[in-house]
Design an enzyme around this catalytic site. Structure first.
Site, PDB file in Angstrom:
ATOM      1  N   GLN A 180      -8.285  -7.039   0.005  1.00 42.69           N
ATOM      2  CA  GLN A 180      -7.715  -6.913  -1.158  1.00 42.69           C
ATOM      3  C   GLN A 180      -9.017  -6.467  -1.978  1.00 42.69           C
ATOM      4  O   GLN A 180      -8.903  -5.440  -2.822  1.00 42.69           O
ATOM      5  CB  GLN A 180      -7.498  -8.200  -1.913  1.00 42.69           C
ATOM      6  CG  GLN A 180      -6.061  -8.637  -1.253  1.00 42.69           C
ATOM      7  CD  GLN A 180      -5.364 -10.046  -1.979  1.00 42.69           C
ATOM      8  OE1 GLN A 180      -6.039 -10.492  -2.948  1.00 42.69           O
ATOM      9  NE2 GLN A 180      -4.213 -10.153  -1.430  1.00 42.69           N
ATOM     10  N   ARG A 202       0.830  -1.234   0.018  1.00 41.20           N
ATOM     11  CA  ARG A 202      -0.009  -0.046   0.102  1.00 41.20           C
ATOM     12  C   ARG A 202       0.897   1.412   0.051  1.00 41.20           C
ATOM     13  O   ARG A 202       0.635   2.015  -0.676  1.00 41.20           O
ATOM     14  CB  ARG A 202      -0.965   0.051   1.141  1.00 41.20           C
ATOM     15  CG  ARG A 202      -2.008  -1.163   1.134  1.00 41.20           C
ATOM     16  CD  ARG A 202      -2.610  -1.378   2.454  1.00 41.20           C
ATOM     17  NE  ARG A 202      -3.846  -2.225   2.369  1.00 41.20           N
ATOM     18  CZ  ARG A 202      -3.852  -3.697   2.020  1.00 41.20           C
ATOM     19  NH1 ARG A 202      -2.697  -4.393   1.859  1.00 41.20           N
ATOM     20  NH2 ARG A 202      -5.056  -4.451   1.739  1.00 41.20           N
ATOM     21  N   ASP A 254      -4.062 -15.772   6.817  1.00 34.22           N
ATOM     22  CA  ASP A 254      -2.653 -16.223   6.383  1.00 34.22           C
ATOM     23  C   ASP A 254      -1.881 -17.267   7.202  1.00 34.22           C
ATOM     24  O   ASP A 254      -0.994 -17.751   6.946  1.00 34.22           O
ATOM     25  CB  ASP A 254      -1.785 -14.728   5.895  1.00 34.22           C
ATOM     26  CG  ASP A 254      -2.311 -14.265   4.563  1.00 34.22           C
ATOM     27  OD1 ASP A 254      -3.071 -14.983   3.833  1.00 34.22           O
ATOM     28  OD2 ASP A 254      -1.982 -13.203   4.401  1.00 34.22           O
TER      29      ASP A 254
HETATM   30  C1  S3P Z   1      -4.082  -9.107   1.701  1.00 36.20           C
HETATM   31  C2  S3P Z   1      -5.241  -9.696   2.314  1.00 36.20           C
HETATM   32  C3  S3P Z   1      -5.619 -11.220   2.387  1.00 36.20           C
HETATM   33  C4  S3P Z   1      -4.354 -11.823   2.495  1.00 36.20           C
HETATM   34  C5  S3P Z   1      -3.400 -11.528   1.561  1.00 36.20           C
HETATM   35  C6  S3P Z   1      -3.041  -9.945   1.836  1.00 36.20           C
HETATM   36  C7  S3P Z   1      -3.990  -7.837   1.646  1.00 36.20           C
HETATM   37  O1  S3P Z   1      -6.299 -11.467   1.205  1.00 36.20           O
HETATM   38  O2  S3P Z   1      -4.678 -13.230   2.329  1.00 36.20           O
HETATM   39  O3  S3P Z   1      -2.121 -11.887   1.846  1.00 36.20           O
HETATM   40  O4  S3P Z   1      -2.708  -7.265   1.869  1.00 36.20           O
HETATM   41  O5  S3P Z   1      -4.989  -7.135   1.465  1.00 36.20           O
HETATM   42  P1  S3P Z   1      -7.782 -11.505   0.972  1.00 36.20           P
HETATM   43  O6  S3P Z   1      -8.035  -9.904   0.768  1.00 36.20           O
HETATM   44  O7  S3P Z   1      -7.776 -12.317  -0.431  1.00 36.20           O
HETATM   45  O8  S3P Z   1      -8.571 -12.042   2.152  1.00 36.20           O
END
Ligand code: S3P
Length: 426
Positions: free
Chosen positions: A166, A27, A311
């Site tokens: 995400q 980010r 994770d």
């Molecule tokens: C992340 C969100 C999670 C996580 C990924 C990183 C992020 O995924 O599993 O390793 O940085 O926003 P999801 O949004 O698909 O749950």
């Protein structure tokens, strides 16, 4: 690369600094690239995923330089330029999903590509809501490569079935370019690093329970130090709990409440974990974490626990093999959509090591405590978190294990093995 791991037959001890948070580093580089002026990011991740984000921003015409090994300087005129070639997101789902939100609102077209693993991962979750905003995206049956045609975007109020940071971040970033108020509501709270950083950068963004709203905004530059990654710390938390007589300290770990599911689970399991020296760094809480090996009991992990430790589930599965009783992990079907299907792969691997574990459609059930025998080879399937989870299991196996594809640790945590060696020496 094959890695042989055997039990050390001595405690882990000492103090280590946990390296940079992957989610926050992504980010920091993406958002700074959209801010007019000079941003400085300290403790930027050395993981290959974050380097993918950095290179994508460079290929969009942003001037990014390393001041030292982990400090980057970003000079941007506040917007991206049309890329000359497809933008390679490597293995990184975060790069592809967040960038797709930004790129749909630009005045040019672009293509996002990824490696074999990323090209199999679902993108419908971002394509669908972005299309509602007026985006035009061509894909390979909702998978990469994504061909994005820059469009004027309109705001939406989106109710997401998934608690995914995400997807949330993707829509909020598209909302930065849409005229009017965009809102995103999720079923459980997912990590809120985007919200914290966008606020810090002057975006017009508000949180109300599970809903976040954003208005078109121009971001101001960022001066930011990235905390240590609790998802990386998780491997050491589990290792410290299961290797007998261990006592370790993990310094500079991000303890944002949307990420600390593992700490709560360890406490529920009776683990000796202490949080000290709590501080605030640019809106993100950080602390030192102390762990002592402990007698553990089983727990249930479900519902709103899941986005707070998604994770960490592969290494939590390793932990549960050493807890007395039945640990149930459910409501985690999205674990099948990560770098690998982390349900089938971890169940297969731990069974091979001698654990009593059963696959569920949305999780697994583990009966403990069991001795892990080992004496076999495990596949990482290009998945960094599987590689490190296997390594932690290998520390307590009776016989040596071989991890095939250990080099994938480079994706989020290239320092992993060196830091583990440091704690082995004590
Ligand atoms: C992340 C969100 C999670 C996580 C990924 C990183 C992020 O995924 O599993 O390793 O940085 O926003 P999801 O949004 O698909 O749950």
């Amino acid at each position: 690369m094959k890695k042989n791991v055997k039990a050390i037959n001595k405690p882990l001890s000492g103090e280590i600094e946990i390296p940079s948070d992957k989610s926050i580093s992504h980010r920091a580089v993406m958002f700074s690239s959209l801010a007019k002026g000079r941003s400085i990011i300290k403790n930027f991740s050395k993981g290959a995923d974050c380097i993918s984000s950095l290179n994508v921003c460079r290929n969009l015409g942003v001037d990014i330089n390393y001041i030292n090994e982990t400090t980057i300087e970003i000079n941007s005129d506040g917007e991206y330029n049309e890329p000359k070639a497809p933008l390679d997101c490597g293995n990184s789902g975060t790069t592809m999903r967040l960038m797709s939100g930004i790129l749909t609102g630009q005045k040019f077209n672009s293509i996002l590509t990824g490696d074999a693993s990323l090209s199999k991962r679902p993108m419908k979750r971002v394509i669908e809501p972005l299309s509602l905003m007026g985006a035009q995206i061509e894909s390979n049956e909702y998978k990469a490569p994504l061909k994005i045609f820059g469009k004027e975007l309109k705001p939406i109020n989106y109710n997401s079935k998934l608690a995914s940071a995400q997807v949330k971040s993707c829509i909020l970033l598209a909302g930065l370019f849409a005229d009017g108020e965009t809102s995103f509501t999720e079923p459980y709270k997912s990590r809120d690093h985007s919200e914290i950083m966008l606020k810090l950068m002057g975006a017009d963004i508000k949180e109300n329970g599970l809903t976040v709203t954003i208005n078109k905004s121009q971001l101001s530059p960022l001066n930011f130090t990235v905390p240590g990654d609790i998802s990386s710390a998780a491997f050491f938390i589990v290792a410290g709990l299961i290797v007998p007589n261990s006592e370790i300290t993990l310094k500079n770990v991000g303890i944002n409440p949307t990420r600390t599911g593992i700490i709560d689970v360890v406490k529920r399991m009776g683990g000796d974990i202490r949080i000290e020296n709590i501080n605030n760094q640019n809106g993100e809480p950080i602390a030192d974490i102390k762990i002592r090996s402990s007698k553990l009991k089983s727990t249930e992990i479900s519902g709103d626990d899941i986005p707070r430790l998604i994770d960490e589930l592969p290494v939590i599965a390793v932990l549960a093999t050493q807890a007395e009783g039945q640990t149930i992990i459910k409501d985690a079907a999205d674990l099948r959509n990560k770098e690998a299907d982390r349900i089938t792969t971890i169940v297969t691997a731990l069974k091979k090591l001698g654990a009593d574990i059963e696959e569920l459609p949305d999780g697994f059930i583990i009966n403990g405590k069991t001795t892990l025998i080992g004496g076999c080879e495990l596949e990482t399937f290009h998945d960094h978190r599987l590689a490190m989870s296997y390594y932690v299991a290998g520390l307590i196996c009776e016989q040596e294990i071989i991890i095939n594809g250990f080099e994938w640790t480079k994706i989020s945590f290239p320092e992993f093995e060196n830091l583990m060696e440091k704690l082995k020496i004590g």
